[in-house]
Design an enzyme around this catalytic site. Structure first.
Site, short mmCIF file in Angstrom:
data_model
loop_
_atom_site.label_atom_id
_atom_site.label_comp_id
_atom_site.label_asym_id
_atom_site.label_seq_id
_atom_site.Cartn_x
_atom_site.Cartn_y
_atom_site.Cartn_z
N ARG A 1 -12.20 6.51 8.85
CA ARG A 1 -11.73 5.12 8.97
C ARG A 1 -12.79 4.14 8.49
O ARG A 1 -12.47 3.13 7.84
CB ARG A 1 -11.36 4.82 10.42
CG ARG A 1 -10.84 3.41 10.66
CD ARG A 1 -9.58 3.14 9.85
NE ARG A 1 -8.90 1.95 10.32
CZ ARG A 1 -7.75 1.51 9.84
NH1 ARG A 1 -7.16 2.18 8.86
NH2 ARG A 1 -7.17 0.42 10.32
N SER B 1 0.83 -1.19 0.00
CA SER B 1 0.00 0.00 0.00
C SER B 1 0.87 1.26 0.00
O SER B 1 1.75 1.39 -0.85
CB SER B 1 -0.95 -0.03 1.21
OG SER B 1 -1.96 0.93 1.09
N HIS C 1 -7.82 -5.36 -0.97
CA HIS C 1 -6.57 -4.65 -0.67
C HIS C 1 -5.91 -5.15 0.61
O HIS C 1 -4.70 -5.31 0.66
CB HIS C 1 -6.85 -3.15 -0.55
CG HIS C 1 -5.62 -2.34 -0.27
ND1 HIS C 1 -4.54 -2.30 -1.13
CD2 HIS C 1 -5.27 -1.57 0.81
CE1 HIS C 1 -3.60 -1.52 -0.61
NE2 HIS C 1 -4.01 -1.08 0.55
N ASP C 2 -6.70 -5.42 1.63
CA ASP C 2 -6.14 -5.88 2.91
C ASP C 2 -5.51 -7.26 2.83
O ASP C 2 -4.95 -7.74 3.82
CB ASP C 2 -7.22 -5.88 4.00
CG ASP C 2 -7.16 -4.62 4.86
OD1 ASP C 2 -6.33 -3.73 4.57
OD2 ASP C 2 -7.94 -4.52 5.83
N ASP D 1 -8.57 -5.65 -5.57
CA ASP D 1 -8.02 -4.52 -4.84
C ASP D 1 -8.61 -3.23 -5.43
O ASP D 1 -8.28 -2.84 -6.54
CB ASP D 1 -6.49 -4.51 -4.96
CG ASP D 1 -5.83 -3.48 -4.05
OD1 ASP D 1 -6.49 -2.49 -3.69
OD2 ASP D 1 -4.65 -3.67 -3.70
#
Length: 368
Positions: free
Chosen positions: A208, A139, A335-336, A302
């Protein structure tokens, strides 16, 4: 073990100079006598220097790095630092300005990915390391990895950018700005000068929550939460809560408890403004500078750093005659995945580093 280092001063891209810059860093393993086994880890947006951690507090990449793990700290000396502008020990907006005795707040200068890398470079050299075996990150950390290879091409044998790109896409910047506006519109932000108060906790929490939606996939959310309710209250009640809502609110509060809103803003801006080709004649010209061997790993689904972006960079590197290895990792996490899929990513990283290390530094492997 986490440690602190002080750099006398650093001049930033914006032209301002920061003095007495503190760097929080973690060093695990033992540097061998020839200093050929050092690996630098670069963290993502809300990460910190604790990539490995310890028994009490496991690090955020503990599944990848540690004794006997894919990046084995019994063999390698692994260093991670909190980025410039962060809030986990390295100088940032919440730090005290030595000239005023007060927190910098909104007076903190704008920092870029290149500034982060420049400070890391000063740290690495101060540790007595002339060349890194590898630099790895995902990232925002992957952005730093590429920037390292362009700014200091002689400083690394290998680079491993994961779930990243050489510049953000328009949609990624768009998501960042929604999060940014949530913080700026919170009346408790107070133009960035909210210390010693808690600051814009609601705005940061919402930012967040949005971030978590972009980090994961619809498939994962459907599997884990679906339309299930948190309690027995009928869905027609205004305050009924779905499990997915509860999860996002928890993640928002969790970040508020450990992160500074100003740092979040500054780091988002650093990501948005980053373009490896800026001022260098474009991306292809910048990539020409890279001397290190490259292992590029993309994650399926992603949303922030699509695989085709990484594939485009890989094509450019190969066209420039660089040594590149590329892997596409399937993951429900999106993505994580770079923080979760250790069983899939770990062997790729382990083999890439070990193959080069064992063939190049066979006489330097013994710790001092």
């Amino acid at each position: 073990m986490q440690q602190k280092m002080v750099i006398d001063e650093i001049t930033l891209e914006c032209g301002e100079t920061l003095k007495q810059v503190e760097i929080a860093y973690e060093a695990c393993g033992i540097l061998n006598k020839d200093k050929t086994n050092a690996i630098l880890v670069c963290h993502a947006l809300t990460g910190d220097a604790r990539a490995v951690g310890d028994e009490k507090t496991p690090g955020w990449w503990e599944g990848l790095i540690g004794p006997g793990r894919y990046i084995d700290t019994n063999q390698y000396f692994v260093v991670t630092s909190n980025v410039l502008g962060g809030c986990a020990g390295t100088t940032g907006p919440a730090s005290v300005n030595p000239e005023t005795g007060q927190p910098y707040g909104a007076d903190f200068p704008v920092v870029t990915i290149r500034d982060m890398v420049k400070l890391q470079y000063l740290m690495v050299r101060k540790l007595g390391i002339d060349k890194l075996l590898a630099i790895i990150g995902g990232s925002m950390g992957g952005m730093q990895v590429y920037e390292w290879a362009v700014m200091y091409p002689e400083m690394a044998h290998l680079i491993i950018p994961i779930a990243t790109s050489t510049r953000l896409s328009a949609v990624a910047i768009a998501y960042n700005d929604v999060g940014r506006q949530a913080i700026l519109c919170d009346p408790e932000w107070k133009n960035g000068n909210y210390y010693p108060g808690k600051g814009p906790v609601n705005g940061l929490s919402i930012a967040r929550m949005l971030g978590m939606i972009t980090y994961r996939t619809a498939e994962l959310f459907e599997y884990r939460f679906g339309r299930r309710l948190k309690d027995e209250r009928d869905v027609t009640h205004f305050d009924s809560t779905f499990n997915i809502e509860s999860y996002l609110r928890y993640q928002g509060q969790k970040l508020v408890n450990r992160f500074d809103a100003n740092s979040y803003l500054y780091l988002l801006k650093a990501m948005d403004s980053h373009d490896i080709g800026r001022g260098r004649g474009g991306i292809e010209a910048a990539l020409e500078r890279i001397q290190a061997r490259v292992l590029s790993i993309a994650i399926s689904n992603d949303l922030l750093y699509p695989a085709d972006h990484q594939e485009e960079v890989v094509k450019m590197l190969r066209a420039a005659g660089k040594e590149v290895e590329y892997h596409f990792v399937e993951s429900i996490y999106g993505h994580d995945g770079f923080l979760v899929e250790f069983v899939k990513i770990g062997p790729l990283v382990e083999q890439f580093i070990e193959k080069y290390y064992s063939s190049t530094f066979t006489q330097s492997a013994a710790p001092r």
